[in-house]
Write an enzyme that holds these catalytic residues in place. Structure first.
Site, PDB file in Angstrom:
ATOM      1  CE1 TYR A   1      50.795 -64.953 -12.976  1.00  0.00           C
ATOM      2  CE2 TYR A   1      51.181 -66.972 -14.218  1.00  0.00           C
ATOM      3  CZ  TYR A   1      50.484 -65.783 -14.032  1.00  0.00           C
ATOM      4  OH  TYR A   1      49.467 -65.457 -14.899  1.00  0.00           O
TER       5      TYR A   1
ATOM      6  CG  ASP B   1      51.233 -73.523  -9.192  1.00  0.00           C
ATOM      7  OD1 ASP B   1      51.084 -74.369 -10.099  1.00  0.00           O
ATOM      8  OD2 ASP B   1      51.132 -72.296  -9.366  1.00  0.00           O
TER       9      ASP B   1
ATOM     10  CE  LYS C   1      52.474 -72.716 -17.966  1.00  0.00           C
ATOM     11  NZ  LYS C   1      52.769 -71.970 -16.776  1.00  0.00           N
TER      12      LYS C   1
HETATM   13  C1  LIG Z   1      51.635 -71.052 -16.071  1.00  0.00           C
HETATM   14  C2  LIG Z   1      51.443 -71.150 -14.611  1.00  0.00           C
HETATM   15  C3  LIG Z   1      50.200 -70.905 -14.012  1.00  0.00           C
HETATM   16  C4  LIG Z   1      49.025 -70.370 -14.771  1.00  0.00           C
HETATM   17  O1  LIG Z   1      48.558 -71.237 -15.761  1.00  0.00           O
HETATM   18  P1  LIG Z   1      47.685 -70.637 -16.972  1.00  0.00           P
HETATM   19  O2  LIG Z   1      47.278 -71.848 -17.754  1.00  0.00           O
HETATM   20  O3  LIG Z   1      48.575 -69.684 -17.711  1.00  0.00           O
HETATM   21  O4  LIG Z   1      46.521 -69.934 -16.365  1.00  0.00           O
HETATM   22  C5  LIG Z   1      50.079 -71.138 -12.659  1.00  0.00           C
HETATM   23  N1  LIG Z   1      51.117 -71.576 -11.925  1.00  0.00           N
HETATM   24  C6  LIG Z   1      52.316 -71.806 -12.463  1.00  0.00           C
HETATM   25  C7  LIG Z   1      53.428 -72.309 -11.601  1.00  0.00           C
HETATM   26  C8  LIG Z   1      52.529 -71.583 -13.817  1.00  0.00           C
HETATM   27  O5  LIG Z   1      53.765 -71.765 -14.324  1.00  0.00           O
END
Ligand SMILES: *Cc1c(COP(=O)(O)O)cnc(C)c1O
Length: 436
Positions: free
Chosen positions: A144, A239, A267
């Site tokens: 994701y 990511d 995060k």
């Molecule tokens: C949470 C997450 C996102 C998206 O971040 P948001 O702040 O919710 O837009 C993208 N990549 C990874 C791997 C994530 O865990």
């Protein structure tokens, strides 16, 4: 256990918010029942509006690595707020944050802040395409990267749970340049490069995928992705929105010793405020406006409250002033020990109950799948017994332990979790598993 206040709030929320929630997985659809509402959190615990407290392994989906409401973060936010909540003009905290990220993550020479991980990934992809002058992107099923149109293909938890892997409202033309392959499968990636010579802008990957539960890269797999992208003049994009500053001071890339071209963060670096960041080699980052032709912007990017919270979090983690050559900060050692304790305890509970569980863990991220076969990718994860997970989830909740309300989410530990919290969790799991 009365949930009267939560039920009343949810009933009201349903009138005004689609599904009653501002992000789909929160609605408990994957486990049944209704979400509880929280009005307070501290350390390893959250309190719901009916007065129950829970040991929290969701931790606002990863950011709260120091536990909730850490006093240093709260103080930093309050003091920043006293000086104004947003300027839209450069502020000193942005420079501190950028310098910190560049010093802690060797592959990052320059970095730009955003307000979410979604924006970070979206912008990194645009930059990769602009820099390479190529259109196609490889992503992995189950990974994701935020709810970006072109990346919302086989994107893990939310979409899996709701049974339609792709969202409505995304024209096929928007995803035609996104090529999806299984994770941990070298031949699949090789085949894509062979079939699309000179056309792949880059590979975007969660180095340790945590959005379909949690599974780890096979030994050599991340090295393979590094080598093939380099050989094909494509960019490797890690990511690390979830793994950054969580799996190690320098994220998964430090832990596995890989240098990607671009990295995305979020995060943990926001200390619980809305944040994202993407960075990488200077020659690539300088393709961004105002220096280069790739446009990217944000009204609240580099917001002083988010920067203050993030800097406080990094200071408290003990990473500030350290670099790859210094020994790992004690916080990561503690997270590793708590993780090992939880893993050993839960594996034991499952064995005693005679329930097949695959417990995957990397540092302070974990997932227990209810299946007897190892989980290395999304197809393996789908073998998990979801009915069993539902019962487990509700049993744990009743015992005061809050796990993510879906089999396909990672669990998180914080430095505020105590060995006693883990003991309580393991004891609850031992009871609950006997009834599955
Ligand atoms: C949470 C997450 C996102 C998206 O971040 P948001 O702040 O919710 O837009 C993208 N990549 C990874 C791997 C994530 O865990």
């Amino acid at each position: 256990m009365s949930q009267a206040q939560s039920e009343a709030l949810f009933a009201e929320a349903l009138n005004y918010i689609p599904g009653g929630v501002n992000s789909p997985v929160r609605a408990f659809r994957a486990v049944g029942g209704q979400p509880f509402f929280v009005n307070r959190a501290r350390g390893s615990r959250v309190w719901d509006v009916d007065g129950h407290d829970y040991i929290d392994y969701v931790l606002t989906w990863g950011p709260a690595i120091l536990g909730h409401a850490h006093p240093k973060i709260i103080a930093a936010v309050k003091s920043a707020a006293d000086h104004g909540t947003s300027f839209g003009i450069p502020n000193p905290l942005e420079v501190t944050m950028a310098r910190l990220i560049c010093s802690l993550v060797p592959s990052v020479q320059k970095v730009r802040m955003t307000s979410s991980g979604t924006e970070a990934c979206m912008s990194a992809i645009r930059l990769a395409r602009g820099f390479t002058r190529r259109d196609k992107i490889i992503k992995f099923d189950g990974c994701y990267h935020g709810h970006v149109d072109s990346l919302l293909v086989k994107a893990g938890s939310g979409a899996l749970t709701f049974g339609h892997p792709d969202s409505a409202g995304i024209p096929a033309a928007f995803t035609q340049h996104t090529i999806v392959v299984p994770y941990n499968d070298e031949a699949a990636v090789r085949a894509v490069f062979a079939a699309n010579p000179g056309q792949i802008a880059g590979i975007i990957v969660e180095p340790v995928p945590g959005n379909a539960g949690l599974y780890l890269p096979r030994p050599g797999y991340l090295e393979f992705l590094r080598e093939i992208t380099r050989a094909e003049d494509a960019l490797l994009i890690f990511d690390e929105v979830m793994t950054g500053f969580r799996l190690a001071r320098g994220g998964a890339q430090e832990r596995f010793g890989i240098k990607p071209d671009l990295s995305c963060f979020g995060k943990v670096i926001g200390g619980g405020l809305p944040v994202g960041a993407f960075g990488g080699r200077a020659e690539i980052m300088d393709y961004l406006a105002p220096l280069g032709p790739v446009y990217q912007a944000g009204t609240l990017s580099g917001n002083p409250l988010a920067m203050a919270a993030g800097i406080a979090a990094l200071e408290e983690l003990g990473v500030v002033g350290s670099d790859v050559a210094s020994p790992p900060p004690a916080a990561y050692q503690r997270l590793e020990e708590l993780g090992a304790q939880l893993q050993a305890g839960l594996a034991d509970a499952a064995r005693q109950a005679g329930i097949p569980v695959q417990f995957n863990r990397c540092g302070s991220m974990f997932c227990g799948y209810f299946t007897s076969t190892p989980v290395h990718n999304l197809a393996d994860a789908l073998h998990s017994d979801r009915e069993r997970f539902k019962k487990y989830f509700h049993g744990m909740l009743a015992a005061g332990v809050y796990l993510a309300p879906s089999q396909f989410e990672a669990g998180f530990l914080s430095t505020a979790h105590s060995p006693a919290d883990i003991d309580h969790t393991v004891a609850a799991a031992a009871r609950v598993m006997k009834q599955l």
